[in-house]
Design a protein around this motif. Structure first.
Motif: not given
Ligand SMILES: Nc1ncnc2c1ncn2[C@@H]1O[C@H](COP(=O)(O)OP(=O)(O)O)[C@@H](O)[C@H]1O
Ligand SMILES: [Mg+2]
Lengths: 260, 359
Positions: B116-126, B132-137, B217-222
């Motif tokens: 759930l946390v990854a979904l919320l953060l991922g929407i922004a990160l992806m 830039a995404a790597s740095i944001a992670t 990417r978002l699916v894989a991130f979650v």
């Protein structure tokens, strides 16, 4: 390459393909500005289905930028891109493809660490096919374009001309309404150009797709285009039948002269 | 059955290997060996989770150890003794404070909360491009760390959560490791995995192939956060005591080192990296402890572990940039379906270049 290409029946998608059946793809009054530089200014182009439209012009004329606009990779500064009656403003590149507008890239851009078959499967899957259907369709496409025997090779290991052909096969998945080819013959020998001409001229009948063909090789463009549009410095310089363009003085001066 | 196994031989071989190692480890009857194995399998769960995102998308994530921490705390909240929770974690919801839930429930929480946390953060990160995404992670890691270190009423802040039942031994851990491997494999060969791998090779071309890259990417991130979180849950129920400290730079470095050493573009590489790095670290640890020969103490100086690992990573990057696996998957020699076996290779079982065996 198969000599008598048979129509490749796309597997059923189960989605509304009405937009894919749009009769025209058009740019109207299109301009693109890159931080001051006007790459394209007020260009109008109309591509009909079943038609091969040649797009020529010197390097930097704005041909690739125009294709980027027509496929969702570049947002126009002014003007609009119409698919049939539909304004495409705000569409993603993936959405353009899903609505039947496919393209190849001047730089090839294959998925080089994936197999030849997977390169083609990706589009099928991206368009909603299951893995099995995508795989079968990919094999049919590879058979048509003459790469079936290399299906399991890594795309990055293909010879240059085979890479070009794979790019075309990938774009033709599920018979798009329009396919935009960005300099497909670049770097090919005369014999290879000949093969490519046979292949490209078969596309409208085989896949019911309109073809926009960017090409520097005059023999290729003039040989298979039904109509030719000339860009120079981001503006349309001329438009007409191949025979007319070859006689057009301004075109000869701006472009053909240096080829001859 | 035979066809099925040949087609899915990579996960079958990997799981078989894990089981064999566990049997051998348990047969030794040696406590230290079993603890080391359990820890290695827990890391394997986390690294395989990390691989689901990094391996398929090509984007490095520095944030997954944060998700592991989120999972560990979720498991602790569910399973720690109510007496402790009511006093020390008074900010927890009442249903968590008053009950002690079983392991299965704790692991489900440890999987779902990070997802759930990854979904919320991922929407922004992806939305960000690769680097830039790597740095944001990395920011994800820091945020999780500071939130959990300071939110005293639910995490006990800088003191520890205790009273977590220690139910994870080598068999439970290897079960989850096998589950992670199978899940990762199924994702890799799925439609989503295919599209994501295409975007790894060439994002622009993937978009031209109708792939909605950000969504993939978002699916894989979650999914990968969920697996890493499960690893965290196992960790909590292995140690029985929890602070946020271990879920930070050290573990981030070591798990990424495992991926680099093994080769991050293949699942077999991720697994191989966990084994290789664990063996090296254990050897260095023994060497640091040293041996006494009469009056003479022979041993490597403290810190050799980190230095050794760093040197190993540098050597791999220089001489074998695609890692030990060289980007290939594990297959049985000669059993690769219609694959061209690379000439002159007689390793057994050998590694060939087919990530996804086709029928
Ligand atoms: N992304 C970009 N940023 C800035 N300038 C660009 C960009 N893409 C193209 N241009 C410029 O726009 C002009 C047209 O380029 P292009 O469309 O690639 O021409 P062609 O394909 O006809 O050779 C050139 O002057 C080129 O340098
Ligand atoms: Mg160009």
């Amino acid at each position: 390459m198969s000599e008598t290409p048979a129509f490749i029946e796309p597997p059923s998608l189960g989605v509304d393909r009405a937009l894919t059946n749009a009769a025209t793809l058009a740019a109207e009054g299109l301009s693109v500005r890159f931080s001051g530089l006007l790459a394209i200014s007020d260009v109008t182009i109309r591509q009909a289905r079943h038609e091969i439209l040649g797009l020529i012009g010197p390097n930097g004329a704005g041909k690739t930028t125009l294709v980027n606009c027509l496929t969702g990779f570049q947002k126009p500064s002014e003007g609009r891109v119409m698919l049939g009656d539909e304004d495409t403003a705000g569409w993603s590149a993936a959405r353009f493809r899903a609505h039947g507008i496919a393209r190849t890239f001047q730089a090839g851009r294959l998925f080089k660490d994936m197999t030849v078959a997977e390169n083609v499967e990706v589009t099928g899957v991206g368009l909603g096919l299951g893995l099995k259907a995508a795989r079968e369709h990919a094999m049919a496409m590879l058979g048509w374009i003459g790469l079936a025997d290399k299906a399991r090779a890594k795309a990055g290991t293909l010879a240059y001309t085979d890479q070009r052909r794979l790019g075309i096969a990938r774009a033709l998945v599920l018979s798009p309404a329009f396919i935009l080819l960005d300099e497909p013959a670049a770097g090919m020998s005369d014999a290879e150009c000949e093969e490519l001409m046979t292949l490209v001229s078969a596309i409208p009948k085989t896949f019911t797709s309109g073809v926009l063909l960017i090409e520097h090789n005059m023999r290729v463009v003039m040989g298979i285009s039904h109509r030719v549009q000339v860009l120079d410095g981001g503006k349309t310089l001329a438009e007409g039948l191949p025979a007319e363009i070859q006689k057009h003085e301004a075109v000869m001066a701006a472009y053909l002269g240096m080829e001859a | 059955m035979r066809d099925f196994l040949i087609r899915h031989q990579t996960p079958a071989l990997l799981v078989a290997g894990l089981v064999v190692v566990t049997v051998l480890g348990v047969l030794t009857g040696n406590e230290t060996v079993q603890v080391t194995l359990t820890e290695m399998f827990i890391r394997l769960v986390v690294v395989v989770g990390l691989w689901v995102f990094i391996g398929n998308s090509g984007i490095i994530s520095f944030g997954h150890i944060g998700f592991m921490g989120v999972g560990a705390y979720a498991a602790a909240w569910a399973s720690a003794e109510p007496g402790f929770k009511q006093i020390m974690l008074s900010g927890l919801p009442v249903f968590l404070q008053e009950n002690q839930y079983p392991f299965a429930f704790a692991i489900i929480g440890a999987t779902l909360l990070p997802a759930l946390v990854a979904l919320l953060l991922g929407i922004a990160l992806m939305r960000l491009a690769g680097t830039a995404a790597s740095i944001a992670t990395f920011a994800v890691l820091m945020i999780v760390n500071s939130v959990y270190a300071n939110w005293d009423s639910v995490t006990a802040g800088s003191s520890s959560i205790i009273g977590i039942p220690t139910v994870v031994g080598p068999w439970v851990a290897v079960g989850f490791a096998a589950g992670a491997v199978v899940t990762a494999y199924l994702f890799q060969v799925s439609r989503l995995g295919l599209m994501l791998r295409a975007s790894r090779d060439d994002e622009v071309a993937a978009r031209a192939s109708a792939v909605e890259v950000k969504r993939m990417r978002l699916v894989a991130f979650v999914l990968s956060a969920a697996i890493a979180g499960a690893g965290g849950g196992l960790y909590a129920q292995f140690l029985g005591i929890l602070t946020i400290d271990p879920f930070y730079l050290g573990l981030t470095f070591i798990t990424l080192a495992m991926l680099v050493v093994g080769g991050m573009s293949s699942l077999s590489g991720a697994v191989a990296g966990v084994f290789a790095v664990t063996i090296i670290v254990e050897l260095l640890r023994i060497a640091e402890r040293g041996v006494s020969l009469g009056a003479l103490d022979l041993g490597l100086p403290l810190g050799s572990q980190e230095i050794g690992l760093g040197v190993l990573m540098a050597l791999i990057l220089i001489f074998r940039p695609n890692g030990l696996s060289n980007g290939r998957e594990l297959v049985w020699p000669g059993a690769a379906p219609a694959a061209k076996a690379p000439a002159g290779r007689t390793l057994s079982p050998e590694l060939t270049g087919d990530a996804a065996p086709s029928p």
